[in-house]
Design a protein around this motif. Structure first.
Motif, PDB file in Angstrom:
ATOM      1  N   THR A 289       0.797  -1.229   0.000  1.00  0.00           N
ATOM      2  CA  THR A 289       0.000   0.000   0.000  1.00  0.00           C
ATOM      3  C   THR A 289       0.833   1.284   0.000  1.00  0.00           C
ATOM      4  O   THR A 289       0.314   2.339  -0.336  1.00  0.00           O
ATOM      5  N   THR A 290       2.097   1.187   0.371  1.00  0.00           N
ATOM      6  CA  THR A 290       2.930   2.380   0.514  1.00  0.00           C
ATOM      7  C   THR A 290       3.995   2.419  -0.569  1.00  0.00           C
ATOM      8  O   THR A 290       4.789   1.482  -0.678  1.00  0.00           O
ATOM      9  N   PRO A 291       4.026   3.471  -1.376  1.00  0.00           N
ATOM     10  CA  PRO A 291       5.093   3.576  -2.374  1.00  0.00           C
ATOM     11  C   PRO A 291       6.467   3.605  -1.692  1.00  0.00           C
ATOM     12  O   PRO A 291       6.606   4.109  -0.575  1.00  0.00           O
ATOM     13  N   LEU A 292       7.467   3.054  -2.364  1.00  0.00           N
ATOM     14  CA  LEU A 292       8.821   3.038  -1.799  1.00  0.00           C
ATOM     15  C   LEU A 292       9.255   4.418  -1.331  1.00  0.00           C
ATOM     16  O   LEU A 292       9.853   4.571  -0.268  1.00  0.00           O
ATOM     17  N   SER A 293       8.934   5.432  -2.113  1.00  0.00           N
ATOM     18  CA  SER A 293       9.369   6.800  -1.788  1.00  0.00           C
ATOM     19  C   SER A 293       8.685   7.378  -0.555  1.00  0.00           C
ATOM     20  O   SER A 293       9.137   8.382  -0.007  1.00  0.00           O
ATOM     21  N   GLU A 294       7.592   6.745  -0.113  1.00  0.00           N
ATOM     22  CA  GLU A 294       6.858   7.247   1.050  1.00  0.00           C
ATOM     23  C   GLU A 294       7.034   6.375   2.286  1.00  0.00           C
ATOM     24  O   GLU A 294       6.438   6.644   3.329  1.00  0.00           O
ATOM     25  N   MET A 295       7.842   5.339   2.184  1.00  0.00           N
ATOM     26  CA  MET A 295       8.039   4.455   3.341  1.00  0.00           C
ATOM     27  C   MET A 295       8.859   5.138   4.419  1.00  0.00           C
ATOM     28  O   MET A 295       9.759   5.924   4.116  1.00  0.00           O
ATOM     29  N   SER A 296       8.549   4.798   5.651  1.00  0.00           N
ATOM     30  CA  SER A 296       9.363   5.274   6.768  1.00  0.00           C
ATOM     31  C   SER A 296      10.711   4.552   6.711  1.00  0.00           C
ATOM     32  O   SER A 296      10.849   3.532   6.020  1.00  0.00           O
TER      33      SER A 296
END
Length: 167
Positions: A11-18
């Protein structure tokens, strides 16, 4: 299944991962820490079974992760931005799988719940790698297994644009 019920890597794009999410994608196989040789004429990449001196050959984890850039200046920091240019990560790498729209295989620790699953599935370098301190000439240690597509990894790759290489 709603997005709240799906795992973050779906659900989370790589660029938005913590940072924690990004780091947890690493399955601990150790293949990215193997020395690779590039043919200057053909640009082909050849894997060796020779690991960076910081790689623990049993756990397949970096023994100096926090200080690796100081100890190994040419160590590469994987980021979402450089994933479009990297062509040397193994096909089983979670960063590549997620980048290409694939899911994580069953043996990935995030799916199995165990850091040992990557070793038990025979995906890691455990038992097949040696340290650069013992190797001698890298050319004497060429191997195919890091570039093989293991069971559980989709063989069809999603097309992506790579403006720098014109692919």
């Amino acid at each position: 299944m709603s997005d709240n019920e799906r795992p973050f890597w779906q659900t989370t794009p790589l660029s938005e991962m913590s940072t924690e999410q990004w780091e947890s994608l690493c399955d601990g196989c150790g293949k990215c820490c193997l020395h690779k040789l590039r043919d200057e004429e053909t640009d082909a990449i050849y894997f060796t079974n020779v690991a960076c001196r910081l790689l623990d050959l049993t756990s397949c984890q970096c023994s100096g992760y926090e200080t690796r850039f100081r100890k190994v200046p040419d160590c590469v920091s994987l980021t979402p931005d450089i994933l479009t240019d990297i062509d040397w990560l193994p096909p089983s790498c979670a960063y590549i799988l997620i980048r290409d729209g694939q899911d994580l295989p069953e043996w990935h620790p995030l799916r199995s719940g165990s850091a040992e699953s990557v070793h038990e599935a025979g995906i890691s370098g455990r038992g097949r790698i040696l340290s650069e301190r013992e190797a001698g000439l890298f050319e004497d240690h060429l191997v195919d297994w890091p570039a093989e597509i293991p069971a559980g990894v989709a063989r069809k790759r999603k097309k992506r644009q790579n403006h720098k290489r014109g692919r």
